[in-house]
Design a protein around this motif. Structure first.
Motif, mmCIF file in Angstrom:
data_model
loop_
_atom_site.group_PDB
_atom_site.id
_atom_site.type_symbol
_atom_site.label_atom_id
_atom_site.label_comp_id
_atom_site.label_asym_id
_atom_site.label_seq_id
_atom_site.Cartn_x
_atom_site.Cartn_y
_atom_site.Cartn_z
ATOM 1 N N ARG A 409 0.824 -1.206 0.000
ATOM 2 C CA ARG A 409 0.000 0.000 0.000
ATOM 3 C C ARG A 409 0.860 1.259 0.000
ATOM 4 N NH1 ARG A 409 -4.056 -0.920 4.676
ATOM 5 N NH2 ARG A 409 -4.847 1.116 4.070
ATOM 6 N N GLN A 412 1.741 1.715 -3.617
ATOM 7 C CA GLN A 412 0.593 2.219 -4.380
ATOM 8 C C GLN A 412 0.417 3.721 -4.149
ATOM 9 O OE1 GLN A 412 -2.812 2.910 -2.796
ATOM 10 N NE2 GLN A 412 -3.393 3.727 -4.789
ATOM 11 N N LEU A 413 0.412 4.113 -2.874
ATOM 12 C CA LEU A 413 0.147 5.507 -2.533
ATOM 13 C C LEU A 413 1.244 6.446 -3.036
ATOM 14 C CD1 LEU A 413 -2.331 6.565 -1.101
ATOM 15 C CD2 LEU A 413 -0.909 6.916 0.908
ATOM 16 N N ARG A 451 -0.875 4.351 13.151
ATOM 17 C CA ARG A 451 -1.402 3.474 12.102
ATOM 18 C C ARG A 451 -0.446 3.436 10.919
ATOM 19 N NH1 ARG A 451 -6.476 6.897 10.715
ATOM 20 N NH2 ARG A 451 -4.786 8.420 10.719
ATOM 21 N N ARG A 471 0.510 12.481 -11.988
ATOM 22 C CA ARG A 471 -0.282 11.668 -12.928
ATOM 23 C C ARG A 471 -1.550 12.434 -13.270
ATOM 24 N NH1 ARG A 471 -1.648 5.450 -11.573
ATOM 25 N NH2 ARG A 471 -2.710 6.333 -9.781
ATOM 26 N N ARG A 473 -5.098 11.984 -14.618
ATOM 27 C CA ARG A 473 -6.172 11.075 -15.036
ATOM 28 C C ARG A 473 -7.348 11.269 -14.100
ATOM 29 N NH1 ARG A 473 -6.451 5.433 -12.026
ATOM 30 N NH2 ARG A 473 -6.444 6.466 -10.011
ATOM 31 N N PRO B 207 -17.194 5.351 -7.464
ATOM 32 C CA PRO B 207 -16.266 6.482 -7.398
ATOM 33 C C PRO B 207 -16.982 7.832 -7.279
ATOM 34 C CG PRO B 207 -16.451 5.703 -9.655
ATOM 35 C CD PRO B 207 -17.263 4.764 -8.815
ATOM 36 N N ASP B 239 -11.573 6.795 -5.762
ATOM 37 C CA ASP B 239 -11.627 5.758 -6.801
ATOM 38 C C ASP B 239 -10.668 4.658 -6.377
ATOM 39 O OD1 ASP B 239 -12.204 4.440 -9.181
ATOM 40 O OD2 ASP B 239 -11.946 6.255 -10.397
ATOM 41 N N ARG B 240 -10.582 3.618 -7.202
ATOM 42 C CA ARG B 240 -9.578 2.600 -6.939
ATOM 43 C C ARG B 240 -8.220 3.178 -7.331
ATOM 44 N NH1 ARG B 240 -12.600 -2.419 -6.743
ATOM 45 N NH2 ARG B 240 -14.671 -1.932 -7.546
ATOM 46 N N ASP B 241 -7.212 2.883 -6.541
ATOM 47 C CA ASP B 241 -5.850 3.261 -6.902
ATOM 48 C C ASP B 241 -5.654 4.766 -7.080
ATOM 49 O OD1 ASP B 241 -3.156 2.896 -7.503
ATOM 50 O OD2 ASP B 241 -3.557 2.744 -9.656
ATOM 51 N N VAL B 242 -6.316 5.579 -6.286
ATOM 52 C CA VAL B 242 -5.984 7.015 -6.289
ATOM 53 C C VAL B 242 -4.783 7.201 -5.368
ATOM 54 C CG1 VAL B 242 -6.762 9.348 -5.765
ATOM 55 C CG2 VAL B 242 -8.358 7.695 -6.736
ATOM 56 N N SER B 243 -3.779 7.926 -5.839
ATOM 57 C CA SER B 243 -2.518 7.988 -5.102
ATOM 58 C C SER B 243 -1.995 9.422 -5.055
ATOM 59 C CB SER B 243 -1.493 7.083 -5.791
ATOM 60 O OG SER B 243 -1.274 7.580 -7.088
ATOM 61 N N MET B 302 -4.434 12.990 1.224
ATOM 62 C CA MET B 302 -5.127 11.727 0.950
ATOM 63 C C MET B 302 -6.168 11.519 2.051
ATOM 64 S SD MET B 302 -3.476 10.946 -1.760
ATOM 65 C CE MET B 302 -4.319 9.396 -2.090
ATOM 66 N N ASP B 304 -8.177 10.369 4.955
ATOM 67 C CA ASP B 304 -7.789 9.502 6.061
ATOM 68 C C ASP B 304 -8.774 8.322 6.140
ATOM 69 O OD1 ASP B 304 -6.084 10.177 8.972
ATOM 70 O OD2 ASP B 304 -7.499 8.494 8.884
ATOM 71 N N PRO B 305 -8.250 7.106 6.311
ATOM 72 C CA PRO B 305 -9.155 5.940 6.400
ATOM 73 C C PRO B 305 -10.223 6.111 7.488
ATOM 74 C CG PRO B 305 -6.864 5.240 6.308
ATOM 75 C CD PRO B 305 -6.836 6.727 6.382
ATOM 76 N N PRO B 322 -11.729 0.980 2.981
ATOM 77 C CA PRO B 322 -10.411 1.611 2.789
ATOM 78 C C PRO B 322 -9.395 0.683 2.128
ATOM 79 C CG PRO B 322 -11.114 1.708 5.105
ATOM 80 C CD PRO B 322 -12.099 0.851 4.386
ATOM 81 N N THR B 326 -9.288 4.536 -2.345
ATOM 82 C CA THR B 326 -8.473 5.612 -1.774
ATOM 83 C C THR B 326 -8.899 6.903 -2.476
ATOM 84 O OG1 THR B 326 -6.756 5.063 -3.371
ATOM 85 C CG2 THR B 326 -6.438 4.278 -1.112
#
Lengths: 793, 362
Positions: A409, A412-413, A451, A471, A473, B207, B239-243, B302, B304-305, B322, B326
């Motif tokens: 993770r 990924q982040l 955490r 990125r 998108r 999303p 969304d999935r895989d937002v970083s 980002m 927070d979970p 979570p 993300t």
């Protein structure tokens, strides 16, 4: 928080770093640098001078003419206004050419006809901290003529904003620890020998939740007095005023280690220290002489007599503190839980450097270290003898536990921008330790790391977003109803601006008095107004139930500035309860319009254009929404005149009115003020359906006029209604094109009016014959006359 | 304009005795022509010219009568006489047309005389949009191009949406009655538009890609840099895989669109309870004659979970797991952006609605 760069440098080597390097480093570590203030004497032309003579100024009561020795072989005459010196004192003298902070340069001048060749200076005038009013008195052994700069280290004061999650940075040592980790340079170890501890006998804690750890050291035989120069300089460097050696030591330790301490005068304690909840209503007189009624939620440091000695972790009491006659002290170092401190601090509105740190969280493992350092420094500066052991009540809570880092993770982040070993190196530098099971042990001063994501945050912070790729998108998003509303509102705004109106933005909190100007769509009932509990002022105490009060205030403001033509509008939220407070906190959006004064700007060709009247407002509303003429329908509104509903067809969509003439006079507005407020939700509805375009007529039409006479108070709307009701199929449009009244009653009785109407007839499929038109017209006129008091002339 | 057009003026032609002067000779044709030309020349306005026309070539005019006399002309002279009549008519007609043109020209000239185009224009009322609307619409426009849709939420909020769900500790200073406006009902005026994040996630499953411009309130005394009611723009992308690369790419793109493609943008680590990691964003303000400086324009991070957890609790499902979803959130002060854009030094100008200020946006 203030940090002295010299002080910081006692913990790590910053010699190869410029101030701007450190500024950048802190900024990208997440510490905001709000100010960088150079401290210390900058100019070489400020020298040690001995005052040899001081005579009254012949022409000024408050000035003296001094002659000083600056080591130049002859005395220098300088006019001076200070009073705190005597002949023989040594003071800083700025010679001609010296540049002082604030950017001015000393020259040779004549003051009230007496020559003055330089300036004798106060500490603050040369970049140092004042310790007395008037000139800075230098030590008697200062060498005459020597540059004062050499007597005092220059320093840089950093004004920093530390985020609430990082209490570990609220001291010079903690800040140095962070910088060392970021710079990968070694941190000099703290040399503080631990003192022996014993379970407390002189301390009893009755509130272990609020105060899990309380330690105390008794020091006897101290002599309270001035602190040594090094200690005073440290405190002055961060803007604190030295008080006495005991207090100065506790302040020093707070700003060194971030652990607040408190020293009690032991003579004022009776028996053991008792850490307890306050009784309901118990009174506490604080050090700053404010008195507070406490609750059981507040934590008191007391003694066996029950006296309120200190509000735990927040502020000492007025009577229990160290004074010049104190000879024996009890030094407190404790851990107070953040929640309780925050609650008490908020309730009592008492705040201090101490509560600031406790409410963010101090390091429980640092409590004894701070105590040991303070004891050593007190013995050094105030003498005396400390008890052999430190009394400890309770124990240091463990606030940290091992945290797992999820490598996948993290990857990924971070977008794959950092390799795991590099990420782990960052954690290690920050003081974390990888345990055999792969989790990370967190140092006691970083209770904020709980955490996985907290560890990621540290890695991202140190790695820097500059090193993360960008990125571009995203997913497609369908337009929402809010999008449609935004677009509709923008069209209304643009139309009004094109029609010569200025868009306003007014504060949504208004005053009670302004409520009288409110023109909400439905009149307000008792209980419909929403008030904030603790307004900043009476002027901003009520949520606006209407946009008009704000526009009226803006109009009055512009009138005061000499603006004559007022064409204002605002779109925004209004707030109310409905049904006398039954339906609560209703928010809706409305359009407010205000129109007053000349319809056109005055100019040479028409120097006094006429004032806007109700028909200008009606005209505006009839063209505001394309294809949707809005009409005025009179109805009384308390406090206004010429008021009524704004209708689209049969639907009420808003209200209009003229301010009461008395209100206009009160506001000093000479022209009538017209207002309208329209429900935006309804306006938006008009845009929701697409208009179909009518084909152009293929055959010519015919017009017929009619002159109608009627009572003067018969509304035009009555005639419109009668025309609509008749539903003549050949009638395509009609309008009133002239109006005649004669107040003198000669050509028409004064209570009558004459309206001229024109009617257009057309058939879609043929050219009408004259007879057909006449017949249709005749039918229509009869129908109108049947239901209204109209006679044809 | 043709000569006959003048008849529409409706002048009666002068009546001439039925048996008028007889048998004008060729010499008299010359006299008629000379007389007509003299009258035409002397005509000072269209009416005099028309009278001259009627008197000469009108139906009963001198030349017309002379032309009618051809019947009394000896046969062998008829042709020459006819020619003389025609030539006289042509000369008179030409003179009339020339005179008409000259008179029209003079009339046109006099109609334009004395007009001074350099006098001040006769003004129309001017209007303008408020600068905050201008900057908001611009920001919304850019973000919509990037696929964000608009969202909204109440300004009178509850503690759950304003604080709890946004991972703000129960005793956080922002909840202080000194800093936040509360109502007797326990509700409050939202201190940030971030509450719309929660409202949106409660209503819609991921999303999510939204922006929410709106007002927020803090209990700040109004001064040159503070308003108790101010305006923000919130953004949220889940969304999935937002970083972090998405956050950086999106916000850099946005700020380059807003401030220009070469504007410096930097992300400083910061702390917000509802995002982690969190950053503040500065842009480099470069104004001619001033030292370039970094100024803060936005906060972001980002999600927070803990925020997802709160939303799931409120929704009663695990829609925002979570482990699967993300996202990033951002917020910026629109008042501040307006101040930066137009060099507005005192924020109070934005709410005072002084016409001298507003008219600068016309």
């Amino acid at each position: 928080m203030n940090i002295s760069l010299n002080w910081l440098s006692t913990h790590l080597d910053l010699s190869d770093k410029s101030v701007s390097d450190i500024d950048d480093l802190l900024t990208f570590a997440g510490v905001e640098v709000e100010g960088v203030v150079p401290k210390g004497v900058a100019s070489d032309k400020i020298v040690v001078a001995e005052i040899k003579e001081a005579e009254p100024h012949p022409n000024a009561d408050r000035l003296k003419v001094t002659r000083v020795d600056c080591g130049e072989g002859e005395l220098r005459q300088i006019v001076c206004g200070a009073k705190n010196y005597k002949v023989g004192d040594k003071v800083p003298c700025a010679l001609p050419g010296a540049e002082l902070p604030g950017g001015f340069t000393i020259g040779e001048t004549v003051m009230r006809k007496v020559e003055s060749r330089g300036m004798l200076c106060a500490a603050s005038e040369i970049g140092l901290t004042d310790t007395e009013d008037g000139l800075m008195i230098l030590p008697p052994d200062a060498e005459i003529g020597k540059s004062v700069k050499q007597l005092f280290d220059s320093d840089t004061l950093l004004e920093l904003e530390v985020t609430p999650n990082r209490p570990d940075l609220l001291g010079h040592y903690g800040m140095a620890r962070e910088l060392a980790a970021l710079l990968k340079t070694p941190l000099k170890p703290l040399d503080i020998p631990a003192r022996e501890t014993t379970p407390a006998s002189g301390v009893r804690t009755e509130a272990p939740d609020a105060c899990p750890l309380y330690t105390a050291v008794r020091i006897t035989g101290v002599s309270v007095g001035e602190s040594p120069v090094w200690l005073k300089q440290r405190l002055e460097a961060i803007g604190l005023r030295p008080i006495n050696n005991i207090v100065d030591v506790t302040n020093f330790v707070l700003h060194e280690l971030g652990q607040p301490l408190h020293a009690f005068d032991a003579a004022k304690l009776s028996g053991a220290i008792v850490v307890r909840q306050a009784a309901e209503g118990e009174s506490f007189l604080a050090l700053n002489e404010s008195r507070h009624a406490l609750t059981p939620d507040d934590l008191l440091i007391s003694d066996e007599s029950g006296a309120a000695l200190a509000l735990g972790g927040i502020m000492g009491g007025l009577t229990s503190g160290v004074t010049e006659s104190t000879t024996e002290i009890v030094l407190e170092s404790a851990y107070f839980t953040p929640r309780g401190i925050r609650r008490t601090s908020r309730r009592t509105a008492l705040g201090s450097d101490s509560s600031y740190r406790f409410e963010r969280g101090v390091d429980p493992q640092g409590v004894l270290t701070a105590s040991s350092l303070a004891v050593r420094l007190i013995l050094e500066t105030a003498g005396g003898t400390a008890e052999g052991t430190t009394e400890v009540a309770g124990e240091a809570p463990v606030l940290t536990r091992p945290v797992a880092l999820d490598a996948a993770r993290l990857d990924q982040l971070m977008g794959g921008s950092i390799l795991l070993p590099d990420a782990e190196k960052i954690l290690t530098r920050l003081g974390l330790t990888k345990l055999p099971d792969g989790t990370w042990d967190v140092p006691s001063f970083r209770a904020d790391l709980r955490r996985h994501i907290d560890l990621v945050e540290e890695i991202a912070r140190v790695h820097g977003l500059a090193n993360v790729p960008a990125r571009l998108r995203g997913t497609f998003a369908p337009a929402s109803p809010v999008d449609a509303a935004h677009d509709s509102d923008m069209r209304v705004r643009q139309r009004l601006a094109a029609l010569g109106f200025y868009e306003c933005l007014t504060i949504k909190l208004i005053s009670d008095t302004q409520l009288a100007d409110a023109l909400p769509l439905r009149p307000l009932m008792e209980g419909d107004v929403i008030r904030v509990k603790l307004p900043l002022s009476e002027d901003h105490s009520v949520m606006r139930p209407s946009i008009i009060p704000g526009l009226v205030a803006s109009a009055a403001r512009n009138v005061r500035q000499g603006v004559k033509s007022l064409r204002l509008f605002e779109l925004g939220r209004v707030f109310r309860n409905a049904g006398g407070g039954k339906a609560r906190d209703q928010e809706s959006e409305t359009l407010g319009v205000l129109l007053s004064g000349p319809v056109r700007p005055a100019n040479w060709a028409s120097p006094s254009p006429e004032d806007a009247d109700i028909h200008d407002l009606a005209g505006l509303l009839s063209t505001l929404i394309p294809g949707q003429p809005l009409r005025l329908s009179p109805r009384d509104r308390k406090g206004f005149v010429l008021s009524g509903d704004i209708k689209s067809g049969d639907r009420n969509i808003g209200v209009y009115a003229r301010l009461h003439p008395a209100r206009e006079r009160e506001l000093d507005i000479d022209s009538p003020v017209f207002c309208a407020e329209i429900d935006l939700a309804k306006l938006r509805g008009f845009g929701a359906t697409t208009r179909r375009i009518e084909p152009l007529p293929q055959f010519p039409g015919s017009s017929r006029d009619a002159a109608m006479e009627m009572p003067a108070d018969l509304p035009n709307a009555t005639i419109e209604k009668a025309i609509a009701k008749h539903r003549e199929p050949l009638l395509v449009s009609c309008e009133c094109f002239d109006s005649f009244t004669d107040p003198t009653g000669t050509r028409l009785p004064a209570d009558r009016k004459s309206l001229a109407w024109r009617f257009h007839y057309r058939a879609p499929d043929r050219t009408l014959k004259s007879g057909e038109v006449d017949q249709a017209h005749q039918n229509l006129l009869e129908a109108i006359a049947k239901t209204t008091a109209v006679v044809y002339r | 304009m043709r000569a006959t057009d003048w008849r529409i003026l409706g002048f009666d032609e002068p009546r001439v005795p039925r048996y008028g002067p007889r048998l004008p000779m060729n010499e008299s044709l010359s006299a008629i022509q000379a007389d007509a030309l003299a009258r035409i020349d002397a005509a000072e306005d269209p009416r005099a010219l028309e009278e001259a026309r009627i008197a000469s070539i009108g139906k009963k005019g001198a030349l017309s009568l002379a032309a009618a006399a051809i019947k009394d002309i000896p046969k062998e002279e008829k042709a020459a006489y006819g020619q003389s009549v025609n030539s006289a008519r042509a000369a008179i007609t030409a003179a009339i047309e020339a005179k008409q043109a000259a008179l029209q020209d003079a009339a046109d000239q006099s109609a334009l005389a004395g007009i001074d185009p350099t006098m001040p224009g006769r003004p129309l009322p001017t209007g303008a949009l408020h600068p905050l609307t201008l900057i908001r619409d611009e920001a919304v426009g850019i973000l919509r191009r990037m696929g964000f849709a608009l969202a909204d939420g109440p300004e009178i909020e509850d503690e759950f949406h304003c604080f709890d769900a946004l991972n703000t500790p129960a005793d956080h200073p922002a909840r202080n009655e000194k800093d936040t406006f509360y109502f007797d009902s326990g509700k409050l005026l939202r201190t940030h538009t971030s509450s719309v994040q929660i409202r949106t996630m409660e209503a819609d499953a991921p999303p999510v890609r939204i922006i929410a411009p709106g007002s927020a309130y803090r209990r700040d005394e109004i001064d040159a840099t503070h308003l108790s009611v101010f305006n923000q723009l919130e953004g949220l992308y889940i969304d999935r895989d937002v970083s972090l690369p998405d956050l950086k790419g999106t916000l850099e793109y946005f700020l380059h669109e807003l401030f220009g493609p070469s504007t410096g943008v930097r992300f400083r680590p910061h702390f917000f309870p509802f995002t982690e990691p969190s950053f503040e964003i500065d842009v480099k303000l470069e104004i001619k004659g001033q030292t370039p400086r970094w100024i803060e324009v936005a906060g972001c991070g980002m999600v927070d979970p803990a925020v997802f957890k709160a939303v799931n609790g409120s929704r009663g499902d695990n829609a925002y797991d979570p482990a699967v979803w993300t996202g990033f959130a951002f917020g910026m002060g629109l008042d501040r952006l307006a101040m930066i854009r137009w060099g507005i030094k005192d924020i109070r100008l934005l709410i005072e609605n002084d016409a001298r200020f507003l008219s600068q946006f016309a």
